[in-house]
Design a protein around this motif. Sequence first.
Motif, PDB file in Angstrom:
ATOM      1  N   GLY A 178     -28.396 -27.905  23.531  1.00  0.00           N
ATOM      2  CA  GLY A 178     -27.194 -28.354  24.218  1.00  0.00           C
ATOM      3  C   GLY A 178     -26.010 -28.609  23.302  1.00  0.00           C
ATOM      4  N   GLN A 179     -26.233 -28.697  21.997  1.00  0.00           N
ATOM      5  CA  GLN A 179     -25.116 -28.944  21.087  1.00  0.00           C
ATOM      6  C   GLN A 179     -24.316 -27.673  20.815  1.00  0.00           C
ATOM      7  OE1 GLN A 179     -27.458 -32.277  18.409  1.00  0.00           O
ATOM      8  NE2 GLN A 179     -26.221 -30.780  17.348  1.00  0.00           N
ATOM      9  N   ASN A 180     -25.010 -26.536  20.780  1.00  0.00           N
ATOM     10  CA  ASN A 180     -24.358 -25.251  20.514  1.00  0.00           C
ATOM     11  C   ASN A 180     -23.583 -25.245  19.200  1.00  0.00           C
ATOM     12  OD1 ASN A 180     -25.283 -24.062  22.951  1.00  0.00           O
ATOM     13  ND2 ASN A 180     -23.703 -25.196  24.049  1.00  0.00           N
ATOM     14  N   ASP A 181     -24.152 -25.846  18.177  1.00  0.00           N
ATOM     15  CA  ASP A 181     -23.518 -25.798  16.862  1.00  0.00           C
ATOM     16  C   ASP A 181     -24.591 -25.773  15.777  1.00  0.00           C
ATOM     17  OD1 ASP A 181     -24.451 -28.381  16.937  1.00  0.00           O
ATOM     18  OD2 ASP A 181     -22.540 -29.350  16.533  1.00  0.00           O
ATOM     19  N   TYR A 182     -24.154 -25.726  14.556  1.00  0.00           N
ATOM     20  CA  TYR A 182     -25.097 -25.676  13.426  1.00  0.00           C
ATOM     21  C   TYR A 182     -24.386 -26.154  12.166  1.00  0.00           C
ATOM     22  CZ  TYR A 182     -22.592 -21.636  11.728  1.00  0.00           C
ATOM     23  OH  TYR A 182     -21.614 -20.822  11.255  1.00  0.00           O
ATOM     24  N   VAL A 183     -25.161 -26.471  11.157  1.00  0.00           N
ATOM     25  CA  VAL A 183     -24.612 -26.710   9.822  1.00  0.00           C
ATOM     26  C   VAL A 183     -25.209 -25.655   8.889  1.00  0.00           C
ATOM     27  CG1 VAL A 183     -24.177 -29.181  10.063  1.00  0.00           C
ATOM     28  CG2 VAL A 183     -26.418 -28.407   9.265  1.00  0.00           C
ATOM     29  N   ASN A 184     -24.453 -25.296   7.868  1.00  0.00           N
ATOM     30  CA  ASN A 184     -24.964 -24.345   6.881  1.00  0.00           C
ATOM     31  C   ASN A 184     -26.116 -24.982   6.118  1.00  0.00           C
ATOM     32  OD1 ASN A 184     -23.182 -22.237   7.415  1.00  0.00           O
ATOM     33  ND2 ASN A 184     -21.629 -23.109   6.064  1.00  0.00           N
ATOM     34  N   THR A 185     -27.091 -24.154   5.789  1.00  0.00           N
ATOM     35  CA  THR A 185     -28.203 -24.601   4.951  1.00  0.00           C
ATOM     36  C   THR A 185     -28.192 -23.773   3.668  1.00  0.00           C
ATOM     37  OG1 THR A 185     -29.740 -23.061   6.008  1.00  0.00           O
ATOM     38  CG2 THR A 185     -29.634 -25.298   6.916  1.00  0.00           C
ATOM     39  N   TYR A 186     -28.793 -24.314   2.641  1.00  0.00           N
ATOM     40  CA  TYR A 186     -28.775 -23.668   1.333  1.00  0.00           C
ATOM     41  C   TYR A 186     -30.176 -23.687   0.734  1.00  0.00           C
ATOM     42  CZ  TYR A 186     -23.869 -24.576   2.097  1.00  0.00           C
ATOM     43  OH  TYR A 186     -22.619 -24.634   2.656  1.00  0.00           O
TER      44      TYR A 186
ATOM     45  N   LYS B  35     -18.644 -27.294  -2.884  1.00  0.00           N
ATOM     46  CA  LYS B  35     -18.974 -27.736  -1.519  1.00  0.00           C
ATOM     47  C   LYS B  35     -19.666 -29.086  -1.555  1.00  0.00           C
ATOM     48  CE  LYS B  35     -19.766 -23.030   0.156  1.00  0.00           C
ATOM     49  NZ  LYS B  35     -18.630 -22.897   1.037  1.00  0.00           N
ATOM     50  N   SER B  36     -19.489 -29.869  -0.497  1.00  0.00           N
ATOM     51  CA  SER B  36     -20.222 -31.121  -0.336  1.00  0.00           C
ATOM     52  C   SER B  36     -21.541 -30.805   0.359  1.00  0.00           C
ATOM     53  CB  SER B  36     -19.431 -32.117   0.516  1.00  0.00           C
ATOM     54  OG  SER B  36     -18.321 -32.577  -0.193  1.00  0.00           O
ATOM     55  N   ILE B  37     -22.614 -31.115  -0.334  1.00  0.00           N
ATOM     56  CA  ILE B  37     -23.951 -30.780   0.144  1.00  0.00           C
ATOM     57  C   ILE B  37     -24.732 -32.061   0.410  1.00  0.00           C
ATOM     58  CG2 ILE B  37     -26.118 -29.604  -0.429  1.00  0.00           C
ATOM     59  CD1 ILE B  37     -23.737 -27.678  -0.245  1.00  0.00           C
TER      60      ILE B  37
ATOM     61  N   VAL C 270     -32.638 -30.265  -9.765  1.00  0.00           N
ATOM     62  CA  VAL C 270     -32.551 -29.611  -8.464  1.00  0.00           C
ATOM     63  C   VAL C 270     -31.360 -28.663  -8.482  1.00  0.00           C
ATOM     64  CG1 VAL C 270     -32.209 -29.936  -5.988  1.00  0.00           C
ATOM     65  CG2 VAL C 270     -33.574 -31.589  -7.287  1.00  0.00           C
ATOM     66  N   TYR C 271     -31.586 -27.413  -8.113  1.00  0.00           N
ATOM     67  CA  TYR C 271     -30.526 -26.417  -8.063  1.00  0.00           C
ATOM     68  C   TYR C 271     -30.302 -25.993  -6.619  1.00  0.00           C
ATOM     69  CZ  TYR C 271     -31.347 -26.028 -13.071  1.00  0.00           C
ATOM     70  OH  TYR C 271     -31.488 -26.310 -14.402  1.00  0.00           O
ATOM     71  N   VAL C 272     -29.033 -25.937  -6.216  1.00  0.00           N
ATOM     72  CA  VAL C 272     -28.673 -25.511  -4.869  1.00  0.00           C
ATOM     73  C   VAL C 272     -27.966 -24.166  -4.984  1.00  0.00           C
ATOM     74  CG1 VAL C 272     -27.340 -26.043  -2.795  1.00  0.00           C
ATOM     75  CG2 VAL C 272     -28.407 -27.900  -4.103  1.00  0.00           C
ATOM     76  N   GLU C 273     -28.473 -23.173  -4.241  1.00  0.00           N
ATOM     77  CA  GLU C 273     -27.897 -21.831  -4.296  1.00  0.00           C
ATOM     78  C   GLU C 273     -26.785 -21.713  -3.265  1.00  0.00           C
ATOM     79  OE1 GLU C 273     -30.782 -18.622  -4.411  1.00  0.00           O
ATOM     80  OE2 GLU C 273     -29.458 -17.461  -3.118  1.00  0.00           O
ATOM     81  N   ILE C 274     -25.583 -21.468  -3.745  1.00  0.00           N
ATOM     82  CA  ILE C 274     -24.433 -21.321  -2.858  1.00  0.00           C
ATOM     83  C   ILE C 274     -24.086 -19.844  -2.765  1.00  0.00           C
ATOM     84  CG2 ILE C 274     -22.020 -21.948  -2.456  1.00  0.00           C
ATOM     85  CD1 ILE C 274     -23.853 -24.355  -2.408  1.00  0.00           C
TER      86      ILE C 274
ATOM     87  N   PHE D  54     -34.413 -30.295   1.223  1.00  0.00           N
ATOM     88  CA  PHE D  54     -33.511 -29.461   2.018  1.00  0.00           C
ATOM     89  C   PHE D  54     -32.071 -29.672   1.537  1.00  0.00           C
ATOM     90  CE2 PHE D  54     -37.019 -30.921   4.661  1.00  0.00           C
ATOM     91  CZ  PHE D  54     -37.525 -29.730   5.177  1.00  0.00           C
ATOM     92  N   ALA D  55     -31.257 -28.647   1.705  1.00  0.00           N
ATOM     93  CA  ALA D  55     -29.833 -28.764   1.393  1.00  0.00           C
ATOM     94  C   ALA D  55     -29.039 -28.235   2.581  1.00  0.00           C
ATOM     95  CB  ALA D  55     -29.487 -27.986   0.132  1.00  0.00           C
ATOM     96  N   LEU D  56     -28.162 -29.082   3.110  1.00  0.00           N
ATOM     97  CA  LEU D  56     -27.338 -28.717   4.261  1.00  0.00           C
ATOM     98  C   LEU D  56     -25.894 -29.108   3.960  1.00  0.00           C
ATOM     99  CD1 LEU D  56     -30.022 -30.564   5.377  1.00  0.00           C
ATOM    100  CD2 LEU D  56     -29.300 -29.506   7.485  1.00  0.00           C
ATOM    101  N   SER D  57     -24.975 -28.533   4.697  1.00  0.00           N
ATOM    102  CA  SER D  57     -23.589 -28.971   4.581  1.00  0.00           C
ATOM    103  C   SER D  57     -23.527 -30.464   4.893  1.00  0.00           C
ATOM    104  CB  SER D  57     -22.721 -28.203   5.571  1.00  0.00           C
ATOM    105  OG  SER D  57     -21.437 -28.786   5.612  1.00  0.00           O
TER     106      SER D  57
END
Length: 106
Positions: A73-81, A19-21, A90-94, A31-34
């Motif tokens: 008002g956006q009614n959306d989100y991005v995945n966080t890790y 994934k692109s993080i 740095v380790y990102v848990e997927i 922080f880690a987000l999509s």
Amino acid sequence: MEQADLSQPFIKKVKAGGKSICLVHHNLQLFALSATCPHAGADLSQGWCSEQRLVCPRHRYEYDLQTGKGATGQNDYVNTYTVKVEGTDVYVEINSWTENVRSWFS
Ligand code: FES
């Protein structure tokens, strides 16, 4: 695993688990987000931080660094890790999709 200099704020794109993080070091927190904006696909690692939000460079939608939730008002989100730091590593848990769904109900 990614190496990072945590003495300075940064926003950078890394690959983890295919994934692109977007890795964000802001206000001494990591922080880690999509990295892909759900609105129209822009690269969020080209954006910037405002308060505790990541701002998309294309249409300036904003996403909470901690939760990934879009601004009102956006009614959306991005995945966080989950991120873990060991020294300069740095380790990102997927999590798998099923692990994510399970966590919503626990
Ligand atoms: S592509 Fe990110 S706000 Fe439109």
